[in-house]
Write a protein that holds these residues in place. Structure first.
Motif, PDB file in Angstrom:
ATOM      1  N   THR A   1       0.809  -1.211   0.000  1.00 10.07           N
ATOM      2  CA  THR A   1       0.000   0.000   0.000  1.00 10.07           C
ATOM      3  C   THR A   1       0.844   1.264   0.000  1.00 10.07           C
ATOM      4  N   ASP A   2       1.991   1.202   0.697  1.00  8.20           N
ATOM      5  CA  ASP A   2       2.802   2.396   0.853  1.00  8.20           C
ATOM      6  C   ASP A   2       4.041   2.417  -0.045  1.00  8.20           C
ATOM      7  N   GLY A   3       4.464   1.265  -0.517  1.00  2.65           N
ATOM      8  CA  GLY A   3       5.630   1.228  -1.388  1.00  2.65           C
ATOM      9  C   GLY A   3       5.347   1.915  -2.711  1.00  2.65           C
ATOM     10  N   GLN A   4       6.282   2.711  -3.168  1.00  2.04           N
ATOM     11  CA  GLN A   4       6.112   3.436  -4.421  1.00  2.04           C
ATOM     12  C   GLN A   4       7.144   2.910  -5.419  1.00  2.04           C
ATOM     13  N   ILE A   5       6.891   1.724  -5.968  1.00  3.84           N
ATOM     14  CA  ILE A   5       7.861   1.022  -6.802  1.00  3.84           C
ATOM     15  C   ILE A   5       7.457   1.102  -8.271  1.00  3.84           C
ATOM     16  N   ILE A   6       8.423   1.407  -9.113  1.00  2.00           N
ATOM     17  CA  ILE A   6       8.219   1.421 -10.563  1.00  2.00           C
ATOM     18  C   ILE A   6       9.111   0.369 -11.191  1.00  2.00           C
ATOM     19  N   SER A   7       8.554  -0.425 -12.084  1.00  2.00           N
ATOM     20  CA  SER A   7       9.333  -1.395 -12.850  1.00  2.00           C
ATOM     21  C   SER A   7       9.475  -0.892 -14.283  1.00  2.00           C
ATOM     22  N   THR A   8      10.678  -0.988 -14.834  1.00  2.00           N
ATOM     23  CA  THR A   8      10.898  -0.459 -16.182  1.00  2.00           C
ATOM     24  C   THR A   8      11.135  -1.542 -17.228  1.00  2.00           C
ATOM     25  N   THR A   9      11.106  -2.840 -16.840  1.00  2.00           N
ATOM     26  CA  THR A   9      11.262  -3.919 -17.825  1.00  2.00           C
ATOM     27  C   THR A   9      10.183  -4.971 -17.624  1.00  2.00           C
ATOM     28  N   VAL A  10       9.904  -5.712 -18.676  1.00  2.00           N
ATOM     29  CA  VAL A  10       8.882  -6.761 -18.613  1.00  2.00           C
ATOM     30  C   VAL A  10       9.281  -7.862 -17.641  1.00  2.00           C
ATOM     31  N   ALA A  11      10.524  -8.308 -17.724  1.00  2.00           N
ATOM     32  CA  ALA A  11      10.981  -9.401 -16.866  1.00  2.00           C
ATOM     33  C   ALA A  11      10.850  -9.042 -15.390  1.00  2.00           C
ATOM     34  N   ILE A  12      11.253  -7.839 -15.029  1.00  2.00           N
ATOM     35  CA  ILE A  12      11.145  -7.414 -13.627  1.00  2.00           C
ATOM     36  C   ILE A  12       9.683  -7.333 -13.206  1.00  2.00           C
ATOM     37  N   THR A  13       8.841  -6.822 -14.089  1.00  2.00           N
ATOM     38  CA  THR A  13       7.415  -6.692 -13.782  1.00  2.00           C
ATOM     39  C   THR A  13       6.790  -8.048 -13.498  1.00  2.00           C
ATOM     40  N   GLU A  14       7.137  -9.048 -14.290  1.00  2.00           N
ATOM     41  CA  GLU A  14       6.596 -10.397 -14.075  1.00  2.00           C
ATOM     42  C   GLU A  14       7.080 -10.983 -12.749  1.00  2.00           C
TER      43      GLU A  14
ATOM     44  N   TYR B   1       4.958  -3.801 -25.999  1.00  2.00           N
ATOM     45  CA  TYR B   1       3.928  -4.464 -26.792  1.00  2.00           C
ATOM     46  C   TYR B   1       3.598  -5.840 -26.224  1.00  2.00           C
ATOM     47  N   LYS B   2       4.368  -6.274 -25.241  1.00  2.00           N
ATOM     48  CA  LYS B   2       4.141  -7.582 -24.634  1.00  2.00           C
ATOM     49  C   LYS B   2       3.108  -7.477 -23.522  1.00  2.00           C
ATOM     50  N   GLY B   3       2.434  -8.586 -23.264  1.00  2.00           N
ATOM     51  CA  GLY B   3       1.440  -8.599 -22.208  1.00  2.00           C
ATOM     52  C   GLY B   3       2.077  -8.552 -20.831  1.00  2.00           C
ATOM     53  N   LEU B   4       1.447  -7.822 -19.927  1.00  2.00           N
ATOM     54  CA  LEU B   4       1.927  -7.719 -18.552  1.00  2.00           C
ATOM     55  C   LEU B   4       0.906  -8.346 -17.606  1.00  2.00           C
ATOM     56  N   PRO B   5       1.318  -8.708 -16.399  1.00  2.00           N
ATOM     57  CA  PRO B   5       0.395  -9.333 -15.442  1.00  2.00           C
ATOM     58  C   PRO B   5      -0.859  -8.494 -15.199  1.00  2.00           C
ATOM     59  N   GLU B   6      -1.973  -9.194 -15.029  1.00  2.00           N
ATOM     60  CA  GLU B   6      -3.265  -8.529 -14.823  1.00  2.00           C
ATOM     61  C   GLU B   6      -3.246  -7.637 -13.586  1.00  2.00           C
ATOM     62  N   ARG B   7      -2.450  -7.996 -12.611  1.00  2.00           N
ATOM     63  CA  ARG B   7      -2.341  -7.227 -11.373  1.00  2.00           C
ATOM     64  C   ARG B   7      -2.060  -5.753 -11.639  1.00  2.00           C
ATOM     65  N   TYR B   8      -1.338  -5.472 -12.728  1.00  2.00           N
ATOM     66  CA  TYR B   8      -0.889  -4.109 -12.995  1.00  2.00           C
ATOM     67  C   TYR B   8      -1.672  -3.417 -14.108  1.00  2.00           C
ATOM     68  N   GLU B   9      -2.798  -3.980 -14.447  1.00  2.00           N
ATOM     69  CA  GLU B   9      -3.625  -3.383 -15.494  1.00  2.00           C
ATOM     70  C   GLU B   9      -4.070  -1.971 -15.107  1.00  2.00           C
ATOM     71  N   GLY B  10      -3.914  -1.038 -16.036  1.00  2.00           N
ATOM     72  CA  GLY B  10      -4.357   0.331 -15.827  1.00  2.00           C
ATOM     73  C   GLY B  10      -3.334   1.249 -15.186  1.00  2.00           C
ATOM     74  N   LEU B  11      -2.178   0.724 -14.812  1.00  2.00           N
ATOM     75  CA  LEU B  11      -1.155   1.575 -14.204  1.00  2.00           C
ATOM     76  C   LEU B  11      -0.488   2.469 -15.252  1.00  2.00           C
ATOM     77  N   PRO B  12       0.064   3.593 -14.842  1.00  2.00           N
ATOM     78  CA  PRO B  12       0.751   4.486 -15.776  1.00  2.00           C
ATOM     79  C   PRO B  12       1.940   3.782 -16.436  1.00  2.00           C
ATOM     80  N   GLU B  13       2.082   3.973 -17.747  1.00  2.00           N
ATOM     81  CA  GLU B  13       3.227   3.439 -18.475  1.00  2.00           C
ATOM     82  C   GLU B  13       4.320   4.502 -18.487  1.00  2.00           C
ATOM     83  N   VAL B  14       5.504   4.130 -18.026  1.00  2.00           N
ATOM     84  CA  VAL B  14       6.561   5.114 -17.822  1.00  2.00           C
ATOM     85  C   VAL B  14       7.570   5.168 -18.969  1.00  2.00           C
ATOM     86  N   GLY B  15       7.224   4.584 -20.089  1.00  2.00           N
ATOM     87  CA  GLY B  15       8.106   4.664 -21.249  1.00  2.00           C
ATOM     88  C   GLY B  15       8.973   3.441 -21.432  1.00  2.00           C
ATOM     89  N   LEU B  16       9.842   3.509 -22.449  1.00  2.00           N
ATOM     90  CA  LEU B  16      10.739   2.411 -22.759  1.00  2.00           C
ATOM     91  C   LEU B  16      11.854   2.311 -21.720  1.00  2.00           C
TER      92      LEU B  16
END
Length: 313
Positions: free
Chosen positions: A56-69, A85-100
């Protein structure tokens, strides 16, 4: 096919833009910060009193697909995800995309006020200066090999109070890989040439690349003996002299176009017909979803496919 340095760098850039990357072997997880207070803010996250605090309080950003999974498997929440362009886990659907991964949107990232931005060591030269100048807390993970991924998972587990999750992930991987690797016991090791194609050109993967690491685990011998680098530029004459039993072709960036490029190259450049692997019809195109340039959760499945390829005849 010869490559000038500038073109070589462009190829690497394209690889990263495709959402892939291979890791720097120097460290499993490298912390970068511009000041002592910045480093403290990045490293110290109190999750001892409440296991769900970071969710709830962690403010973590992932910048690669492998790390996100991997973060999904660790059951950790994110506030930002990579553009891909690859699919990401449903858990993170709707989150801001921070670029390449190699060119993140720093204005957006700063607006999200992250406590940690997760990236890979390969991208250090691309993002470190920007992260430092903007006082952005960043963690660099080495996903250049399966072992590096293990260490990265364990590091994240320890950092974010998910040790049990991390240990289960690593143990499950080790068990799967052990079963697969047992299949090659007593098999003669084939020599393997690995080509990494991107639109317009290709590089040659050494044993220090992620797929090179998988080939080694599958019992194969890399046709390229260079050390200290994941990929090299080499002309066809040198490649022919390597006398590989098998050629693996990896297509990245625009997979369909890259496969067509490879097909055209192998057809029009007559030297390829003199390669043992071509003569014996032992040329294989690897599926991009399984064979990235960085270690990922598809490693066990990818290794199983490699074993089937290497010992199919």
């Amino acid at each position: 096919m010869k490559h000038k340095l500038s073109f070589f760098l462009m190829i690497v850039l394209l690889i990263v833009l495709a959402g892939c990357g291979a890791g720097d072997k120097s460290t499993a997880a490298k912390k970068q910060s511009s000041t002592d207070s910045q480093q403290e803010n990045s490293e110290v996250v109190d999750a001892t009193e409440n296991e769900n605090l970071l969710e709830t309080d962690g403010q973590i950003i992932s910048t690669t697909v492998a790390i996100t999974e991997i973060m999904d498997q660790l059951e950790l929440e994110l506030i930002g995800i990579p553009t891909t362009y690859k699919g990401l886990p449903e858990r993170y659907e709707g989150l801001p995309e921070v670029g390449l991964a190699m060119d993140p949107d720093m204005e957006l990232i700063k607006s999200l006020k992250p406590t940690d931005v997760l990236t890979v060591t390969t991208l250090t030269s691309y993002v470190e200066e920007t992260f430092t100048k903007t006082d952005t807390p960043a963690t660099y993970l080495d996903f250049g090999s399966v072992e590096g991924m293990y260490e990265g998972i364990q590091y994240l587990g320890e950092k974010y109070n998910r040790e049990e999750h991390a240990e289960k992930m690593v143990k499950a991987f080790e068990e799967k890989l052990s079963v697969i690797e047992a299949k090659i016991d007593g098999q003669e090791s084939p020599k393997v040439l690995i080509l990494l194609g991107v639109p317009g050109s290709y590089l040659v993967a050494t044993e220090e690349s992620y797929v090179g690491d998988l080939v080694r685990r599958a019992g194969g011998i890399n046709a390229m003996t260079e050390t200290g680098v994941e990929y090299i530029s080499a002309n066809t004459e040198k490649l022919q002299q390597a006398d590989a039993d098998i050629i693996l072709r990896m297509a990245h960036g625009m997979p369909k176009e890259v496969v067509e490029m490879f097909d055209k190259e192998f057809k029009q450049n007559t030297i390829w017909k003199h390669f043992k692997a071509v003569q014996n019809d032992r040329v294989y195109d690897l599926e991009e979803e399984l064979f990235g340039t960085t270690a990922n959760l598809a490693a066990a499945e990818a290794l199983e496919v490699l074993v089937e390829i290497l010992y199919s005849e």
